[in-house]
Design a protein around this motif. Structure first.
Motif, PDB file in Angstrom:
ATOM      1  N   ARG A 169       0.841  -1.208   0.000  1.00 37.75           N
ATOM      2  CA  ARG A 169       0.000   0.000   0.000  1.00 37.75           C
ATOM      3  C   ARG A 169       0.871   1.252   0.000  1.00 37.75           C
ATOM      4  O   ARG A 169       0.593   2.227  -0.681  1.00 37.75           O
ATOM      5  N   TYR A 170       1.961   1.189   0.753  1.00 35.97           N
ATOM      6  CA  TYR A 170       2.824   2.368   0.906  1.00 35.97           C
ATOM      7  C   TYR A 170       3.456   2.777  -0.427  1.00 35.97           C
ATOM      8  O   TYR A 170       3.481   3.953  -0.788  1.00 35.97           O
ATOM      9  N   TYR A 171       3.956   1.809  -1.169  1.00 38.00           N
ATOM     10  CA  TYR A 171       4.686   2.162  -2.392  1.00 38.00           C
ATOM     11  C   TYR A 171       3.806   2.252  -3.623  1.00 38.00           C
ATOM     12  O   TYR A 171       4.112   2.977  -4.564  1.00 38.00           O
ATOM     13  N   THR A 172       2.735   1.453  -3.690  1.00 32.94           N
ATOM     14  CA  THR A 172       1.943   1.432  -4.925  1.00 32.94           C
ATOM     15  C   THR A 172       0.617   2.158  -4.760  1.00 32.94           C
ATOM     16  O   THR A 172      -0.039   2.468  -5.761  1.00 32.94           O
ATOM     17  N   GLY A 173       0.194   2.418  -3.519  1.00 38.04           N
ATOM     18  CA  GLY A 173      -1.093   3.049  -3.296  1.00 38.04           C
ATOM     19  C   GLY A 173      -2.258   2.124  -3.623  1.00 38.04           C
ATOM     20  O   GLY A 173      -3.406   2.543  -3.652  1.00 38.04           O
ATOM     21  N   GLU A 174      -1.949   0.820  -3.850  1.00 40.97           N
ATOM     22  CA  GLU A 174      -3.021  -0.128  -4.178  1.00 40.97           C
ATOM     23  C   GLU A 174      -3.220  -1.103  -3.020  1.00 40.97           C
ATOM     24  O   GLU A 174      -2.304  -1.293  -2.211  1.00 40.97           O
ATOM     25  N   ASP A 175      -4.376  -1.759  -3.002  1.00 38.63           N
ATOM     26  CA  ASP A 175      -4.560  -2.855  -2.053  1.00 38.63           C
ATOM     27  C   ASP A 175      -3.854  -4.095  -2.601  1.00 38.63           C
ATOM     28  O   ASP A 175      -3.794  -4.274  -3.818  1.00 38.63           O
ATOM     29  N   PRO A 176      -3.346  -4.931  -1.714  1.00 34.35           N
ATOM     30  CA  PRO A 176      -2.689  -6.155  -2.199  1.00 34.35           C
ATOM     31  C   PRO A 176      -3.683  -7.026  -2.948  1.00 34.35           C
ATOM     32  O   PRO A 176      -4.814  -7.215  -2.484  1.00 34.35           O
ATOM     33  N   ILE A 177      -3.253  -7.538  -4.113  1.00 37.27           N
ATOM     34  CA  ILE A 177      -4.132  -8.408  -4.903  1.00 37.27           C
ATOM     35  C   ILE A 177      -4.130  -9.812  -4.299  1.00 37.27           C
ATOM     36  O   ILE A 177      -5.156 -10.473  -4.235  1.00 37.27           O
TER      37      ILE A 177
END
Lengths: 311, 487
Positions: free
Chosen positions: B345-353
């Motif tokens: 989340r910190y580096y990609t701003g996404e939720d883990p898939i």
């Protein structure tokens, strides 16, 4: 080719040749019948001298057991074949799988044998070791590319064989105080020839008349017999030249000079001159073999890095 | 004898049992899932002894090829065949799509994480992961601070262990980002299964995996610090006594590169050379299968004979590329693992898939107390170990083993994590002449060079002992081919 790989191929070949040589010597010596008391003891002493070996208990069966199965003794059959296999294992992806299977089979065969299991028929066992080594050479020639690696195998075998033949000759000559005289000890000379698988080949050239100077001439100077010194020198020169060509090594000069000198010493050797100082002549040959081995090692395997970097 | 009862399982499946775990083949008793139907029918058609015959042929194939591994601790390194189960594990295109996206996201985030902790440490200052947890990792390498790597490539090759949860979702059990092994078995299993089930193979639209060698070589070439057109890449092996030596020779041959040992290499003026019969030849990229600890006696363990003296200097000078980079072990430390969703989340701003498995960090007092009270239901792992060594499986442990682990945990809590005992999914395996269910996992291999490449498939590992959850080859595990289908 990686230096380590070349080194393993070279030593795999040397160790296998060593195992075959020891097996042949033991086989011949065990089958020899004696004319006089004391012959047997002298024969086994010469065998040990030829292998540069000593055994505390100089009794034939003890010597046989030790030179066959004593893994702590470098010249023993088991130790030599184990070392050959270990070298093959290090370069398993460089040799053909058929070669690996054969050397592994030979290893398992000698490891499973014991003195008790071969005592009834030692000849059968030693023959199987010799045949196993010959089969490996045949498989090697038939399945591996005859490139740089194959030439390291050829060079290793020829150097090992040249050294072994020279030491056998020394053992027989030294035994007589350096003098070659027509003696009534024909059987000993026959034993020498058989120890080099040379008896039949000798008879074809010189008939069955046993003449020590002819035996020396045959084992040293014959151009066609594969266990002669001259034949080995030619093999070494062909192999080292092929290696030099494959690697384009500027440093190969030393190997080439030494291999050329060994060959010239044999190609242009005169029997009467050689016999005049046989001891000295054999010592020269042996020294050249040692120098060639060292030169191959220094040129292709363990060359100083700074020298290679400045080249 | 075949039963007359139509609801009874067909002969080869007579011993097959469904349980709480997700079953890869069956949605319900005698009701195979859609993508397993053709395999199921084929198994019913085959004469009883046919599977046995094919298993024997497959085993013989492995023996002849010398596909072996070495078990440590047994008598002087025993060579064994890695048991192969001939029934393929099948994964649909839709399932694979999630795995592929999830793993790509994960390796991208972990590479950004490693770049960050060896440079500015933003993630530590921002308190997303405790700084002392990162800095106390056994595999954290101070020597890597401030080194610029080509493409910021820390992890070039990862082997991530996935498990399938009872609801059918895949989750990450652990990341292997130091020197993951097993990919050779993935490739050899495919060669064998093509021979075992040629017709079935034609029917199923299976995606190929034999391009792995080329993909790996391309990944390694991208690591050349000088970015020359034709860099020299070598594979560095610890030697014939290493458990994965077969794999090293296999991969070197697949890529057509030289297989070297530490003693074949030397460093001069911060340049790496290999010693050949034609002189010294410069080496640009090293695919090293030697652990950090042993790779350079001048920088790390000075008693190592496996490494190359001065390699770290050449690396720092930017004269050689290494895969994987030194110090990647921080990212597969099992305590850091617990923070990977936050890292993503910190580096990609996404939720883990792909989700993590619930994990207790024992350095935390509250979590430790909970774990020590529930040891008999949990799995405890040492954070820096791999290969199934240093584990306690609560439900299968004795009181004495639990007590020993309790003492180890209390002595060094940072060194352990705990996870619930997972019901790994189960798949049909050919065992003792019939088909039985065994627990499995999946290790896909992720390559990160110019871009992330995941060759479709992976190594499906099987816990061959009935009821066992341990799939490691060193602990009685086997493997099977993994078929990823086209749409």
């Amino acid at each position: 080719m990686l230096s380590r790989v070349a080194d393993s191929l070279y030593w795999m070949s040397r160790y296998l040749e060593r195992a075959e040589h020891t097996a042949r010597l033991l086989d011949v010596s065990l089958q020899q019948l004696d004319q006089r008391p004391g012959d047997a003891q002298r024969r086994w002493e010469r065998l040990l001298a030829g292998l540069q070996s000593t055994v505390a208990d100089a009794e034939p069966l003890a010597i046989t057991a030790s030179l066959t199965f004593d893994a702590g003794r470098g010249e023993s059959i088991v130790a030599s074949i184990s070392a050959a296999r270990e070298n093959a294992r290090q370069v398993r992806e460089q040799i053909s799988s058929e070669m690996w299977e054969q050397i592994n089979r030979l290893y398992l065969h000698v490891r499973s044998a014991t003195m008790a299991s071969i005592a009834d028929e030692p000849h059968g066992f030693f023959r199987s070791v010799k045949e196993g080594a010959h089969l490996f050479q045949g498989i090697c020639d038939a399945t591996m590319s005859h490139g740089e690696g194959w030439h390291f195998i050829q060079a290793g075998r020829a150097i090992e064989r040249a050294g072994a033949t020279t030491r056998m000759l020394e053992a027989y000559v030294l035994d007589r105080g350096g003098m070659l005289t027509q003696s009534n000890d024909d059987q000993a000379w026959v034993c020498l020839l058989k120890s080099c698988t040379a008896y039949e080949a000798y008879c074809k050239v010189y008939t069955a008349t046993i003449r020590p100077e002819r035996i020396v001439e045959f084992l040293v100077l014959d151009a066609y017999f594969p266990h002669s010194m001259r034949f080995a020198a030619e093999t070494v020169q062909v192999a080292t030249r092929a290696i030099a060509a494959a690697t384009g090594t500027a440093q190969a000069g030393r190997v080439d000079r030494l291999a050329g000198r060994l060959r010239a010493t044999l190609d242009y050797g005169q029997t009467d001159e050689i016999l005049a100082d046989l001891r000295g002549y054999l010592a020269t040959l042996l020294q050249l073999c040692v120098q060639i081995d060292a030169a191959i090692y220094q040129t292709y395997i363990a060359y100083p890095a700074d020298q290679a970097l400045s080249a | 004898m075949m039963s007359a009862d139509p609801t009874a399982p067909a002969a080869p499946f007579a011993r097959y049992q469904l349980g709480a775990a997700y079953d890869e083949m069956f949605a319900a008793p005698q009701r195979p899932r859609g993508h397993y139907t053709r395999l199921y029918e084929r198994l019913l058609e085959l004469p009883a002894d046919e599977l046995e015959r094919r298993q024997t042929a497959a085993d013989q194939n492995f023996l002849n090829q010398g596909v072996t591994f070495t078990v440590y601790g047994a008598d002087e390194g025993t060579e064994r065949i890695f048991p192969y189960d001939l029934l393929p594990r099948i994964i649909t295109s839709a399932e694979w799509d999630v795995i592929e996206r999830g793993l790509t996201q994960r390796i991208t985030a972990l590479n950004l994480f490693l770049r960050d902790i060896y440079h500015d440490g933003h993630i530590l200052h921002d308190g997303v992961i405790p700084a002392d947890l990162v800095l106390s990792c056994r595999h954290y390498r101070r020597e890597m601070r401030g080194i610029r790597l080509v493409r910021d490539a820390y992890i070039s090759i990862a082997g991530t262990d996935l498990v399938r949860l009872p609801d059918g979702r895949f989750a990450v059990l652990e990341d292997n980002v130091r020197v993951p092994s097993g990919v050779s078995y993935m490739l050899v299993n495919r060669q064998v299964s093509k021979r075992v089930f040629p017709n079935l193979f034609d029917h199923y639209n299976v995606r190929p995996n034999e391009q792995y060698g080329q993909a790996l070589l391309a990944t390694l070439r991208a690591l050349d610090p000088q970015q020359r057109p034709d860099p020299r890449v070598v594979l560095l092996t610890p030697g014939v006594y290493n458990s994965a030596y077969f794999e090293h020779t296999f991969l070197a041959r697949q890529m057509g590169i030289e297989l070297v040992e530490g003693r074949d290499l030397l460093v001069h003026n911060n340049v790496v050379y290999m010693r050949t019969t034609a002189g010294l030849e410069r080496v640009d990229v090293i695919y090293r299968r030697v652990d950090d600890d042993f790779i350079d006696p001048l920088s790390f363990r000075h008693d190592s004979f496996l490494g190359v003296a001065g390699l770290m200097h050449a690396y720092r000078a930017g004269n050689v590329g290494l895969a994987n980079a030194i110090g990647t072990g921080v990212a597969d430390d099992k305590a850091v693992y617990a923070y990977v969703p936050r890292i993503i989340r910190y580096y990609t701003g996404e939720d883990p898939i792909l989700e993590n498995v619930e994990t207790f960090v024992l350095a935390d007092d509250v979590q430790r107390r909970h774990v020590l009270d529930n040891l008999e239901s949990l799995v405890v792992k040492a954070v820096g170990e791999s290969g199934g060594y240093g584990m306690l499986i609560g439900p299968h442990s004795t009181a004495a083993e639990r007590e020993a682990f309790r003492r180890q945990i209390e002595a060094d809590p940072r060194n352990y994590i705990a996870q619930p005992t997972l019901a790994l999914s189960q798949a049909p395996c050919f065992i003792d002449g019939g088909i039985e269910a065994r627990h499995i996992d999946l290790r896909p291999y992720i390559l990160s060079g110019e871009r992330v490449v995941i060759v479709p498939g992976g190594l499906t590992r099987v816990a061959l002992r009935r009821g066992s959850l341990v799939v490691n080859s060193s602990q009685g595990g086997g493997s099977k081919d993994t078929w990823i289908l086209h749409d």
